[in-house]
Design a protein around this motif. Structure first.
Motif, PDB file in Angstrom:
ATOM      1  N   ILE A 515       0.833  -1.206   0.000  1.00  0.00           N
ATOM      2  CA  ILE A 515       0.000   0.000   0.000  1.00  0.00           C
ATOM      3  C   ILE A 515       0.866   1.254   0.000  1.00  0.00           C
ATOM      4  O   ILE A 515       0.647   2.186  -0.779  1.00  0.00           O
ATOM      5  CB  ILE A 515      -0.943  -0.004   1.221  1.00  0.00           C
ATOM      6  CG1 ILE A 515      -2.034  -1.049   1.041  1.00  0.00           C
ATOM      7  CG2 ILE A 515      -1.567   1.376   1.435  1.00  0.00           C
ATOM      8  CD1 ILE A 515      -2.858  -1.302   2.283  1.00  0.00           C
ATOM      9  N   LEU A 516       1.865   1.291   0.867  1.00  0.00           N
ATOM     10  CA  LEU A 516       2.746   2.461   0.956  1.00  0.00           C
ATOM     11  C   LEU A 516       3.468   2.710  -0.361  1.00  0.00           C
ATOM     12  O   LEU A 516       3.574   3.853  -0.826  1.00  0.00           O
ATOM     13  CB  LEU A 516       3.763   2.265   2.086  1.00  0.00           C
ATOM     14  CG  LEU A 516       3.212   2.381   3.506  1.00  0.00           C
ATOM     15  CD1 LEU A 516       4.206   1.804   4.507  1.00  0.00           C
ATOM     16  CD2 LEU A 516       2.901   3.818   3.855  1.00  0.00           C
ATOM     17  N   SER A 517       3.956   1.647  -0.961  1.00  0.00           N
ATOM     18  CA  SER A 517       4.664   1.773  -2.238  1.00  0.00           C
ATOM     19  C   SER A 517       3.745   2.323  -3.328  1.00  0.00           C
ATOM     20  O   SER A 517       4.124   3.217  -4.089  1.00  0.00           O
ATOM     21  CB  SER A 517       5.227   0.410  -2.645  1.00  0.00           C
ATOM     22  OG  SER A 517       5.855   0.479  -3.896  1.00  0.00           O
ATOM     23  N   LYS A 518       2.519   1.809  -3.384  1.00  0.00           N
ATOM     24  CA  LYS A 518       1.571   2.259  -4.423  1.00  0.00           C
ATOM     25  C   LYS A 518       1.151   3.714  -4.207  1.00  0.00           C
ATOM     26  O   LYS A 518       0.964   4.474  -5.167  1.00  0.00           O
ATOM     27  CB  LYS A 518       0.353   1.338  -4.437  1.00  0.00           C
ATOM     28  CG  LYS A 518       0.592   0.012  -5.159  1.00  0.00           C
ATOM     29  CD  LYS A 518      -0.650  -0.839  -5.183  1.00  0.00           C
ATOM     30  CE  LYS A 518      -0.514  -2.018  -6.164  1.00  0.00           C
ATOM     31  NZ  LYS A 518       0.590  -2.901  -5.870  1.00  0.00           N
ATOM     32  N   LEU A 519       0.974   4.119  -2.964  1.00  0.00           N
ATOM     33  CA  LEU A 519       0.602   5.513  -2.686  1.00  0.00           C
ATOM     34  C   LEU A 519       1.721   6.470  -3.092  1.00  0.00           C
ATOM     35  O   LEU A 519       1.470   7.541  -3.650  1.00  0.00           O
ATOM     36  CB  LEU A 519       0.280   5.684  -1.200  1.00  0.00           C
ATOM     37  CG  LEU A 519      -1.020   5.044  -0.709  1.00  0.00           C
ATOM     38  CD1 LEU A 519      -1.144   5.187   0.800  1.00  0.00           C
ATOM     39  CD2 LEU A 519      -2.233   5.663  -1.396  1.00  0.00           C
ATOM     40  N   THR A 520       2.959   6.079  -2.829  1.00  0.00           N
ATOM     41  CA  THR A 520       4.100   6.917  -3.220  1.00  0.00           C
ATOM     42  C   THR A 520       4.158   7.069  -4.731  1.00  0.00           C
ATOM     43  O   THR A 520       4.365   8.170  -5.257  1.00  0.00           O
ATOM     44  CB  THR A 520       5.411   6.295  -2.697  1.00  0.00           C
ATOM     45  OG1 THR A 520       5.313   6.111  -1.283  1.00  0.00           O
ATOM     46  CG2 THR A 520       6.594   7.203  -2.978  1.00  0.00           C
ATOM     47  N   GLU A 521       3.972   5.956  -5.448  1.00  0.00           N
ATOM     48  CA  GLU A 521       3.979   6.002  -6.914  1.00  0.00           C
ATOM     49  C   GLU A 521       2.830   6.870  -7.439  1.00  0.00           C
ATOM     50  O   GLU A 521       2.994   7.637  -8.394  1.00  0.00           O
ATOM     51  CB  GLU A 521       3.855   4.581  -7.478  1.00  0.00           C
ATOM     52  CG  GLU A 521       5.076   3.708  -7.223  1.00  0.00           C
ATOM     53  CD  GLU A 521       4.821   2.258  -7.602  1.00  0.00           C
ATOM     54  OE1 GLU A 521       3.761   1.988  -8.205  1.00  0.00           O
ATOM     55  OE2 GLU A 521       5.668   1.402  -7.287  1.00  0.00           O
ATOM     56  N   MET A 522       1.663   6.752  -6.826  1.00  0.00           N
ATOM     57  CA  MET A 522       0.493   7.512  -7.258  1.00  0.00           C
ATOM     58  C   MET A 522       0.709   9.014  -7.080  1.00  0.00           C
ATOM     59  O   MET A 522       0.348   9.822  -7.944  1.00  0.00           O
ATOM     60  CB  MET A 522      -0.734   7.059  -6.457  1.00  0.00           C
ATOM     61  CG  MET A 522      -2.053   7.618  -6.965  1.00  0.00           C
ATOM     62  SD  MET A 522      -3.447   7.041  -5.953  1.00  0.00           S
ATOM     63  CE  MET A 522      -3.361   5.269  -6.220  1.00  0.00           C
ATOM     64  N   ALA A 523       1.302   9.404  -5.948  1.00  0.00           N
ATOM     65  CA  ALA A 523       1.572  10.823  -5.692  1.00  0.00           C
ATOM     66  C   ALA A 523       2.487  11.391  -6.768  1.00  0.00           C
ATOM     67  O   ALA A 523       2.262  12.502  -7.279  1.00  0.00           O
ATOM     68  CB  ALA A 523       2.189  10.993  -4.310  1.00  0.00           C
ATOM     69  N   LYS A 524       3.501  10.625  -7.125  1.00  0.00           N
ATOM     70  CA  LYS A 524       4.452  11.091  -8.146  1.00  0.00           C
ATOM     71  C   LYS A 524       3.798  11.123  -9.526  1.00  0.00           C
ATOM     72  O   LYS A 524       3.985  12.085 -10.282  1.00  0.00           O
ATOM     73  CB  LYS A 524       5.675  10.170  -8.169  1.00  0.00           C
ATOM     74  CG  LYS A 524       6.545  10.272  -6.918  1.00  0.00           C
ATOM     75  CD  LYS A 524       7.660   9.237  -6.955  1.00  0.00           C
ATOM     76  CE  LYS A 524       8.507   9.297  -5.687  1.00  0.00           C
ATOM     77  NZ  LYS A 524       9.538   8.224  -5.672  1.00  0.00           N
ATOM     78  N   TYR A 525       3.037  10.086  -9.864  1.00  0.00           N
ATOM     79  CA  TYR A 525       2.438   9.994 -11.197  1.00  0.00           C
ATOM     80  C   TYR A 525       1.477  11.148 -11.460  1.00  0.00           C
ATOM     81  O   TYR A 525       1.482  11.758 -12.534  1.00  0.00           O
ATOM     82  CB  TYR A 525       1.712   8.654 -11.337  1.00  0.00           C
ATOM     83  CG  TYR A 525       1.041   8.470 -12.678  1.00  0.00           C
ATOM     84  CD1 TYR A 525       1.776   8.084 -13.799  1.00  0.00           C
ATOM     85  CD2 TYR A 525      -0.328   8.687 -12.826  1.00  0.00           C
ATOM     86  CE1 TYR A 525       1.165   7.920 -15.032  1.00  0.00           C
ATOM     87  CE2 TYR A 525      -0.948   8.527 -14.055  1.00  0.00           C
ATOM     88  CZ  TYR A 525      -0.194   8.148 -15.153  1.00  0.00           C
ATOM     89  OH  TYR A 525      -0.795   7.994 -16.376  1.00  0.00           O
TER      90      TYR A 525
END
Length: 641
Positions: A515-525
């Motif tokens: 979850i943490l990894s996906k949220l970080t990627e989403m913020a950047k994307y």
């Protein structure tokens, strides 16, 4: 805690507790138990293909350790007394603890004893954040009793059993007949959370059981799919506890594990599990299937003692290959030239892609200043806090202030519902207390609704209560909001552990990491700030406890993934550290004084330090708290002045 104390704590939670046999008790069997065992031996000898006596004994112990050694029918309708529970577990201190399911304990338990059962449940809709127990072969999922009679049900093929009226389950720290201990899943014990309400698919499933119906068409379809794809895998997958034990052997929890398997092989009891993990690992790397098969065959021949039969190994390989293909995503297309930097990109990223979103409003100026003027795009912010410190109040204030800056907000609210957030906003901008709204004593609700600030907020604040997997957020939520408002929304999550992804796992640590990894990627994307509330570890908010990044339940991963970390609490500074004050709950309740301690602020997100705040729980606001400057001691005049 002793068995007596643990059993009494379950009783205090409203569970009907009974004593069960345990392996330790069966080491000194009573004459009755010996007689029962002799009958099992006699039955076994009469079989065409009798089992070895060792296997008969193990089966007998396993079955016996699930049985009460008292008459327990009346406790299916009433709770035992404290005196009864104390007597049972004082007289038999090694006994297992049983919890009666059904109406007596307001409890229904989904017993998942195979990967196929887990997959079936996830495909039907999964489980909400609820109480979970790790068993010898799977999980017990505790849910609230649905309000209609549900009998026990055993699905031998799928190994998804229901424990309800007339049934019982062994509870932690009971010992299974095989020697495995029942354990609460981290963060999901009965002392952390309450059993959740049954979701619609569970209610439908339980009603079918209650009415004696067969599987629905959807259930049949899934069941057939699972039977074809996962049954061979089921034979190869060992318990999640064993997987975690293997991972914990090494400091590098992933890569070193596979290196260890390749170099040292595995023991007889772990052959199937190890083969499954290695096959999945190699297929994920993108290697050709033929190459993976040759590697696995060689590994099995050279490193596994004794090796698996090639037919069994091939079945496992084909099953994992089929399952892996379903989860693969298309590799994005790009040219190597696109990886080079250029001036246009530099100007675009420096000017156009810079996002800084103000949230101060009229109440949080000091906090915004310490965060460099607002939330930064592409960053992941994590708020923690001791209980009652105003975490949700603060983030709801921030959400409203962002909406007043003409920016949309996507608010995932899983602890407080839409109405609760609405009334908090109403209270803040109308001057009427939250209790007035909760008790429905506000006369001019239309006047509150038509307040200019309220109107601007409700047109930009999107509140999500449904459980939507992270992978669907962009398609279902972010893109439509961006199309309507011209900006992708600021995302606020209350709270982190409630989230789900499409690819589920019952290992809570791995799930939260994903979850943490996906949220970080989403913020950047999307170049947006994502703000989430996270829980603190239970021991971190005791009086005198020092707060730090390690106070978070997700400590370790968040220190890498999050750009900014802050914790709300009533604290005092000692030798440069911040410790929880004595009677912190009374302090917050009495005067609302809290402090936000920022432990991490990187890449333009501000500075670390302490920000004094004040929580008004009547009007649901958090605001800057003026602090008296420290009086400086007058310097003693020098004899030379």
């Amino acid at each position: 805690m002793t068995k007596v104390e643990i059993a009494l704590s379950y009783l205090e939670k409203g569970f009907s507790v009974i004593p069960l046999y345990s392996p330790e008790m069966l080491k000194r069997p009573s004459p009755t138990i010996k007689e029962e065992y002799q009958k099992e031996l006699t039955k076994n000898k009469a079989l065409k293909e009798p089992l070895a006596e060792k296997e008969v004994l193990q089966k007998f112990i396993t079955q016996k350790c699930k049985q009460p050694f008292i008459g327990w029918k009346k406790y299916q309708h009433q709770l035992p007394t404290r005196e009864e529970v104390t007597h049972w577990f004082t007289k038999n201190p090694t006994a297992n603890i049983g919890i009666i399911t059904g109406a007596a304990s307001n409890l229904v338990v989904f017993d998942l004893d195979s990967p196929a059962a887990v997959h079936f449940a996830e495909e039907m809709g999964g489980f909400p954040d609820t109480v979970k127990v790790k068993t010898g072969r799977g999980y017990h999922i505790y849910m609230k009793y649905p309000g209609f009679e549900v009998r026990d049900d055993v699905n031998r093929k799928l190994k998804l059993d229901i424990r309800a009226d007339g049934g019982q389950v062994a509870a932690p720290p009971s010992i299974h007949g095989s020697g495995h201990q029942y354990e609460w899943v981290e963060g999901a014990s009965i002392f952390d959370i309450e059993p959740a309400e049954c979701s619609q698919w569970m209610i439908d499933y339980l009603k079918d059981i209650a009415n004696g119906k067969n599987l629905t068409e959807k259930e049949k379809e899934l069941f057939n799919e699972i039977g074809g794809i996962l049954e061979p895998v089921e034979k190869t997958v060992n318990t999640v506890n064993e997987i975690r034990h293997e991972e914990a052997k090494t400091q590098d929890k992933k890569q070193t594990e596979y290196e260890d398997l390749l170099q040292n092989g595995c023991s007889d009891g772990n052959r199937n599990d190890s083969a499954t993990r290695l096959i999945g690992h190699f297929l994920k790397t993108g290697m050709k299937e033929t190459e993976v098969w040759e590697i696995i065959k060689t590994w099995n021949e050279k490193k596994v003692k004794p090796p698996l039969g090639e037919d069994e190994l091939k079945k496992t390989f084909d099953s994992i290959k089929t399952a892996e293909k379903k989860t693969q995503t298309t590799t994005p297309k790009f040219t190597v030239e696109s990886l080079l930097d250029n001036f246009d990109r530099t100007i675009s990223e420096y000017q156009q892609n810079y996002v800084r979103i103000s949230f101060a409003g009229d109440n949080l100026t000091n906090l915004e200043n310490q965060m460099n003027g607002g939330f930064s795009g592409g960053r992941f912010y994590l708020f923690g806090g001791i209980p009652s410190s105003g975490k949700t109040v603060l983030l709801n204030n921030i959400a409203d202030n962002i909406c007043l800056e003409d920016y949309p907000v996507l608010f995932f609210s899983y602890d407080d519902g839409r109405a609760e957030l609405r009334y908090r906003t109403f209270s803040r901008f109308s001057g009427q207390t939250i209790e007035d709204f909760n008790l429905r004593t506000v006369k001019d609700i239309r006047g509150v609704w038509n307040n200019t600030n309220v109107q601007q907020i409700i047109s930009r604040k999107y509140v999500v209560q449904q459980m939507i997997p992270l992978e669907k957020w962009t398609e279902l939520l972010i893109n439509p909001i961006k199309q309507k408002h011209g900006n992708a929304p600021v995302i606020i999550i209350d709270y982190l552990r409630k989230l789900r992804t499409e690819r589920s796992t019952f290992d809570e640590r791995l799930r939260v990491d994903d979850i943490l990894s996906k949220l970080t990627e989403m913020a950047k994307y999307h170049n947006i700030p994502i703000i989430a509330i996270s829980e603190l570890a239970r021991d971190s908010y005791k009086s005198g406890q020092r707060l730090s990044m390690a106070s978070f339940k997700e400590s370790g991963t968040i220190e890498y993934e999050a750009s900014w970390l802050g914790i709300l609490g009533a604290v005092e500074e000692k030798d440069g550290d911040f410790e929880i004050k004595e009677d912190w709950d009374s302090i917050i309740e009495h005067d609302g004084n809290v402090d936000l301690i920022i432990f991490k602020a990187k890449r333009g997100t501000g500075v670390t330090g302490r920000i004094p705040l004040k929580v008004d729980k009547n009007l649901m606001t958090v605001s800057d708290r003026p602090v008296e400057p420290k009086s400086e001691k007058k310097k003693k005049p020098s004899q030379f002045e």
